[in-house]
Every structure is written in C-alpha cells, then in structure tokens.
Design a protein around this motif. Structure first.
Motif, PDB file in Angstrom:
ATOM      1  N   GLY A  61       0.835  -1.194   0.000  1.00  0.00           N
ATOM      2  CA  GLY A  61       0.000   0.000   0.000  1.00  0.00           C
ATOM      3  C   GLY A  61       0.867   1.241   0.000  1.00  0.00           C
ATOM      4  N   ALA A  66      -0.923   4.213   4.365  1.00  0.00           N
ATOM      5  CA  ALA A  66      -2.083   3.325   4.180  1.00  0.00           C
ATOM      6  C   ALA A  66      -2.454   2.570   5.449  1.00  0.00           C
ATOM      7  N   LYS A  88      -5.425   0.433   2.045  1.00  0.00           N
ATOM      8  CA  LYS A  88      -5.645   1.799   1.556  1.00  0.00           C
ATOM      9  C   LYS A  88      -6.430   2.546   2.613  1.00  0.00           C
ATOM     10  N   GLN A  89      -5.837   3.625   3.122  1.00  0.00           N
ATOM     11  CA  GLN A  89      -6.514   4.498   4.084  1.00  0.00           C
ATOM     12  C   GLN A  89      -7.049   3.721   5.290  1.00  0.00           C
ATOM     13  N   ILE A 134      -5.184  -0.553  -5.245  1.00  0.00           N
ATOM     14  CA  ILE A 134      -4.458  -0.386  -3.983  1.00  0.00           C
ATOM     15  C   ILE A 134      -3.667   0.910  -3.971  1.00  0.00           C
ATOM     16  N   TYR A 135      -3.038   1.245  -5.102  1.00  0.00           N
ATOM     17  CA  TYR A 135      -2.130   2.387  -5.144  1.00  0.00           C
ATOM     18  C   TYR A 135      -2.768   3.646  -5.729  1.00  0.00           C
ATOM     19  N   ARG A 138      -4.275   7.081  -5.851  1.00  0.00           N
ATOM     20  CA  ARG A 138      -4.062   8.172  -4.897  1.00  0.00           C
ATOM     21  C   ARG A 138      -5.312   9.015  -4.657  1.00  0.00           C
TER      22      ARG A 138
END
Length: 256
Positions: free
Chosen positions: A35, A39, A220-221, A241-242, A244
């Motif tokens: 992540g 993340a 993620k987050q 996943i990546y 932004r």
C-alpha cells in the motif's frame, strides 16, 4: 495463528489509522502487506505485538489475546514474535554475536542479562541462527563494521535466536540495493519454508510482493482493500491499492 477481530486504531488527534480490520493469518504463511505510505501498513504490523495499542477490537495469537494480556502473560506471547526493522535496530558498538544473543533476553532474569551471562545453549542457538543467514564468520565483528545487508541479516538471526514462531518485518529492504534486497528476501523465504515460521512483511515493491508472497494484503486508508494470492494480485488490483484519489467515504490514516 494470528487473528485480528474488528481492529481499529484512532490516534490522539482523531485520525483513524486502522478501520475495522478482520484478518486471520495461518501458521507458515508468507504474507506481504502492500500500500501507499500512510495506508496503515506499519500500524497494522506493530499492533500485532502491541508496539502500538489498538483502540477497538481484539488480536489473538495462538488462541491467546495479546490485546488483553498483562505482565508475564504478555511477555510470553511476545517471545514468539520477532521483529525486523528497516533501520536494523542493532547495537552498533556490540559484536554481531551479542546482538543476536539479545533475542534471548526474554528467557532470563534482568540481572543475568546485565552481566551478559548467557548459557552455552543460547550461544549455540545464536551461532546456528547466523549460519542460517550465511554470516556466521562475522560473529565477533562489531555490527557497525558490516554492510547494510549484513546488518539486516543479523537482525533476522536475532529473531531466529529468539525462537520466534512469527516474524514481523517492517520494510526490511527499503534501504538496500537490488542485489542485497533479493538476498535478504531469499533468506526470509527460506526460513519460512524450512522452519515453518510465519512471515508478515511490509513492502512497497509490487514485484517483490508477487515474487515472494504466498498471500498479499492490500491496504488503503486504514482498510484492507485486497486479500488474496500473488496470482490473484493483477495489475488492476494494484491500480486500486495504489490509487491516490481519496474516496469520500474512506477515512484518512495517520501514517504507516
């Protein structure tokens, strides 16, 4: 077995680092967590051995709640969990052997450890661990005389000497060159396969995750957005996943 049940972490400033994490990791898995920075990867990893205290939920290690454990019970659970850090976390002025022996401090009295009174069995275990990572010839050299890759292999040997059943590795190759990175990751995979030690590794590299993991967890987050095999982790999955962009219904995390 490690089980995380509805685990959340809210920092003092109100930021949510983990949000309702439910995971079960079986003995012998090689799990890579991927992540973006922020993340929640390191927050998740460090919550397993209570380097970070969670706000809600429960974490169970081999049917014992580390979240609720206190005193000697917590001490015993933590002895099964080795930790490998990005910055190696070695005592640079001490010898390689003494650094590896520090993995045995949880088995002896504070008085014996202050005096450095390690039994012969511990010293043999430490040397065996150094042989596992092909660095036994450096046992009596100061840690600060080693290369970065060699220092990281010392930290792996320390986790082995500890008698760890689980090894948590937080970006263990982030500061290493590509050749050394593969050597360290090969050591971790070999130890995982030969000794059935569960590996949970935080990585930024998609290529390394696919090469070494038996299971990839994407974060993620503060939330798990993917959990599957390396084969299932397609380019489309990594794009998610990546990504932004921030979804309005997803909480922000406070950091790794």
């Amino acid at each position: 077995m490690i089980e995380m049940k509805r685990v959340s972490k809210v920092y003092s400033n109100g930021t949510r680092g983990l949000n309702n994490i439910n995971l079960r990791i079986e003995q012998g898995e090689f799990v890579v967590i991927v992540g973006l920075s922020g993340a929640g990867k390191s927050t998740l990893l460090r919550s397993i051995n209570r380097l970070i205290e969670i706000s809600e939920g429960d974490i169970v290690i081999n049917n014992q709640s580390i979240t609720k454990a206190k005193g000697n019970e917590l001490y015993r659970i933590r002895r099964d969990i080795g930790m490998i850090f990005q910055n190696f976390n070695l005592v640079k002025r001490s010898t390689v052997l003494r650094n590896v022996l520090s993995g045995r401090v949880g088995y002896h009295s504070t008085f014996r450890m202050i005096l450095g009174l390690f039994p012969k069995e511990d010293k043999k275990r430490a040397i065996d661990a150094l042989h596992r990572v092909n660095i036994a010839e450096k046992a009596y050299i100061r840690a600060d005389q080693l290369s970065g890759g060699q220092q990281q292999r010392v930290s792996i040997a320390r986790a082995l000497a500890q008698g760890s059943r689980f090894i948590l590795a937080d970006e263990p190759v982030a500061s290493l060159d590509p050749l050394t990175t593969n050597r360290v990751m090969n050591d971790l995979r070999r130890i995982n396969q030969e000794l059935d030690i569960t590996m949970i590794v935080n990585l930024h590299s998609i290529e390394l995750a696919r090469k070494y993991a038996t299971r990839i967890i994407g974060m993620k987050q503060g939330e798990v957005v993917f959990d599957g095999t390396a084969e299932e982790a397609t380019d489309d999955v990594f794009d998610i996943i990546y990504a932004r962009s921030l979804d309005v219904d997803m909480p922000r995390s406070a950091g790794e």
